[in-house]
Design a protein around this motif. Structure first.
Motif, PDB file in Angstrom:
ATOM      1  N   ARG A 135       1.814  -6.696  -4.833  1.00  0.00           N
ATOM      2  CA  ARG A 135       2.052  -7.337  -3.562  1.00  0.00           C
ATOM      3  C   ARG A 135       2.596  -8.733  -3.731  1.00  0.00           C
ATOM      4  O   ARG A 135       3.527  -9.152  -3.071  1.00  0.00           O
TER       5      ARG A 135
ATOM      6  N   ASP B 248       4.537   8.011   1.759  1.00  0.00           N
ATOM      7  CA  ASP B 248       3.733   6.796   1.844  1.00  0.00           C
ATOM      8  C   ASP B 248       4.635   5.569   1.862  1.00  0.00           C
ATOM      9  O   ASP B 248       5.560   5.441   1.043  1.00  0.00           O
TER      10      ASP B 248
ATOM     11  N   SER C 208       4.656   1.116   3.446  1.00  0.00           N
ATOM     12  CA  SER C 208       3.832  -0.019   3.849  1.00  0.00           C
ATOM     13  C   SER C 208       4.753  -1.183   4.206  1.00  0.00           C
ATOM     14  O   SER C 208       5.919  -1.206   3.781  1.00  0.00           O
TER      15      SER C 208
ATOM     16  N   GLY D 233       0.492   2.492   4.576  1.00  0.00           N
ATOM     17  CA  GLY D 233      -0.586   2.082   3.698  1.00  0.00           C
ATOM     18  C   GLY D 233      -0.897   0.599   3.820  1.00  0.00           C
ATOM     19  O   GLY D 233      -0.156  -0.166   4.447  1.00  0.00           O
TER      20      GLY D 233
ATOM     21  N   LYS E 170      -1.136  -3.237   2.834  1.00  0.00           N
ATOM     22  CA  LYS E 170      -0.337  -4.157   2.028  1.00  0.00           C
ATOM     23  C   LYS E 170      -1.116  -4.643   0.814  1.00  0.00           C
ATOM     24  O   LYS E 170      -0.524  -4.968  -0.212  1.00  0.00           O
TER      25      LYS E 170
ATOM     26  N   TYR F 212      -1.440  -1.162  -1.627  1.00  0.00           N
ATOM     27  CA  TYR F 212      -0.380  -0.143  -1.639  1.00  0.00           C
ATOM     28  C   TYR F 212       0.030   0.243  -3.053  1.00  0.00           C
ATOM     29  O   TYR F 212       0.106   1.418  -3.406  1.00  0.00           O
TER      30      TYR F 212
ATOM     31  N   CYS G 231       6.712   8.323  -2.175  1.00  0.00           N
ATOM     32  CA  CYS G 231       6.432   6.981  -1.677  1.00  0.00           C
ATOM     33  C   CYS G 231       7.669   6.100  -1.752  1.00  0.00           C
ATOM     34  O   CYS G 231       8.620   6.397  -2.481  1.00  0.00           O
TER      35      CYS G 231
END
Length: 520
Positions: free
Chosen positions: A11, A368, A370, A399, A401, A404, A415
């Motif tokens: 992230r 998936d 995010s 998802g 953050k 993820y 994803c």
């Protein structure tokens, strides 16, 4: 998952600095003070440049081995040096290392340091290098370059002179210079453990002050081995929101704003008030298919998904046009990239036929995504609509953050994924070998592993490139990365700033190269 940290995907990793913390602009001094450019535009010394980055709050550190944000990396690059760094094509270029040479079997490398000094006047020595690498490799620590240094047997490696080191490797490694250039592999003085009070490096700028989450001020180091910077000082200021960085740039509070979005760039490009710099090929954009589980354990389904994607629509919609289409391979424009493969285009009829052959008509799959990275949610929606035209139903699942990247490393089947710049070889070794720690596609093939070892054992570059080409043709045909685009990284500067390199992807040597910048 750390596949944006290395710049893998984390992230708050490289190419993943997100907004969220309160904006803090601690601005001091005046940009452009002192000497400026001559009347003919030639560079001259003088002034303080103020550069705005997204930051990490009160937990920020100047420890270069912990750098993970863009702001961390830019400060580390200013204060410290590595033995090598990456050129625009992601090949290794000498920095503190003056030269390197291997033995015939590529498992021992002799590195000779150039004559360089730390900010306290002490010479940079082989013992400093070994201390730095051993510190990074400490199993009790989570330093970002640890995985990159894994090929080195640090217990057997030794200083053979004040400025010479023999690195003993665990296996033949033709691309060993990539290890020296690894993200975060900075050289610090022997026994250094504290970095936030008054860090000492050998970089082009030396420490003045640091307020975590607010600002850092650095001053020109006149004795830098590559020549003194033109700027008197640089101040790194924190502005987590993109709007705050843009406002500070437009208002004259900063002269450099990192990480602007495409909408901002379009609004100001060519407008005359600020300059927009686009760093091409800075971030791979992809969908990641798990090849070890249904439905993507069938290569016909993976090929069908390759053919479902309208890459230009994804670039236009998810990246607002700020990028270029991909071809299901990492590293467009980088050393060893297989540019000779035909550009894949959407072919819905062929995709439907492949799905029918695989018994996957009316396929339903979860994607998936995010808001962890710009364009992810948009890309998921666009691809969902594209897949519907081939009879595939995609359920987009949002998802967290915060989790993820770890969630999608082993979980799910499909994803959204992205990665910053790194050598093609490093992408393969870290993500596509059976024992790779960030193997998000679960691509596990012993014959593929053997090809990688063959490449690493091959001294001749042309022969080595041919092996990488074979590996990429295999991935192009049946791999798990649907690489649909490569995003620009966008920087804004005031019209007084000169010398910003426009051809270097983020994370390379000439990105955030403030020792080469000056104020007009």
């Amino acid at each position: 998952m750390n596949d944006e940290r290395f710049p893998g995907l984390r992230r708050r990793g490289f190419l993943a600095a997100t907004t969220g913390a309160a904006t803090a602009l601690a601005l001091t001094g005046c940009g452009g003070s002192g000497e400026t450019a001559t009347s003919d535009g030639a560079p001259r010394r003088g002034g303080r440049l103020r550069a705005a980055f997204a930051g990490g709050g009160a937990s920020e550190t100047l420890d270069p081995h912990l750098a993970s944000l863009f702001a961390d990396a830019a400060r580390a690059k200013a204060l410290f040096d590595k033995l090598a760094d990456y050129g625009a094509d992601l090949s290794a270029r000498p920095r503190l290392a003056e030269r390197w040479e291997s033995n015939k079997t590529l498992d021992r490398w002799q590195v000779t340091l150039r004559k360089a000094v730390f900010h306290d006047g002490k010479p940079v020595t082989a013992e400093d290098v070994l201390y730095s690498y051993r510190r990074i490799a400490d199993p009790q620590q989570a330093f970002r370059a640890k995985a990159s240094l894994e090929p080195i047997d640090l217990d057997a490696s030794r200083a053979t002179g004040e400025r010479t080191i023999e690195f003993v490797l665990k296996r033949p490694t033709a691309e060993f210079p990539n290890v020296l250039a690894a993200f975060g592999a900075y050289i610090v003085p022997e026994n250094a453990t504290e970095f936030d009070d008054r860090p000492i490096g050998s970089g082009p700028f030396r420490f003045v002050s640091f307020a975590p989450g607010r600002s850092a001020v650095l001053r020109r180091f006149d004795d830098h081995w590559d020549g003194a910077p033109l700027l008197d000082e640089i101040e790194f200021v924190v502005a987590n929101e993109e709007s705050a960085r843009v406002s500070a740039l437009l208002g004259g509070q900063v002269e450099y704003a990192h990480e602007l979005n495409p909408t901002t760039a379009r609004a100001h490009e060519g407008g005359g008030q600020i300059e927009i710099v686009r760093l091409r090929n800075s971030a791979m954009q992809a969908f990641c298919m798990k090849t070890d589980r249904a439905p993507f354990d069938d290569k016909r389904v993976r090929e069908a998904f390759f053919l479902i994607a309208d890459r230009q629509e994804l670039v236009d919609g998810a990246l607002s046009g700020a990028g270029e289409v991909g071809n299901d391979l990492f590293g467009k424009g980088y050393e060893y990239y297989a540019a000779d493969l035909p550009q894949r285009t959407q072919d819905l009829d062929r995709a439907r036929a492949l799905l029918k052959q695989a018994g996957a008509e009316n396929l339903k799959v979860t994607l998936d995504t995010s808001a962890v990275a710009a364009g992810f949610t948009e890309a998921a929606g666009i691809f969902r609509d594209q897949a519907a035209k081939a009879g595939v139903t995609i359920d987009v699942r949002m998802g967290s953050k915060d989790s993820y990247w770890s969630d999608i490393l082993d979980g799910g089947t499909l994803c959204c994924y992205r990665s910053g710049a790194m050598p093609v070889e490093a992408h393969i070794s870290q993500r596509l070998l059976t024992d790779s720690t960030t193997n998000a596609t679960k691509w596990r093939h012993k014959d593929f592993d053997a090809l990688y070892q063959q490449a690493q054992s091959t001294r001749d570059r042309t022969e080595r490139a041919a092996v990488y080409g074979r590996m990429q043709r295999r991935l192009y045909t049946e791999g798990g990365f649907l690489v649909w685009g490569f995003a620009d990284w966008i920087i804004g500067t005031s019209r007084t700033v000169r010398g910003v390199e426009k051809k270097a992807p983020a994370n390379t040597l000439d990105w955030a190269r403030f020792d080469r910048v000056w104020l007009a």
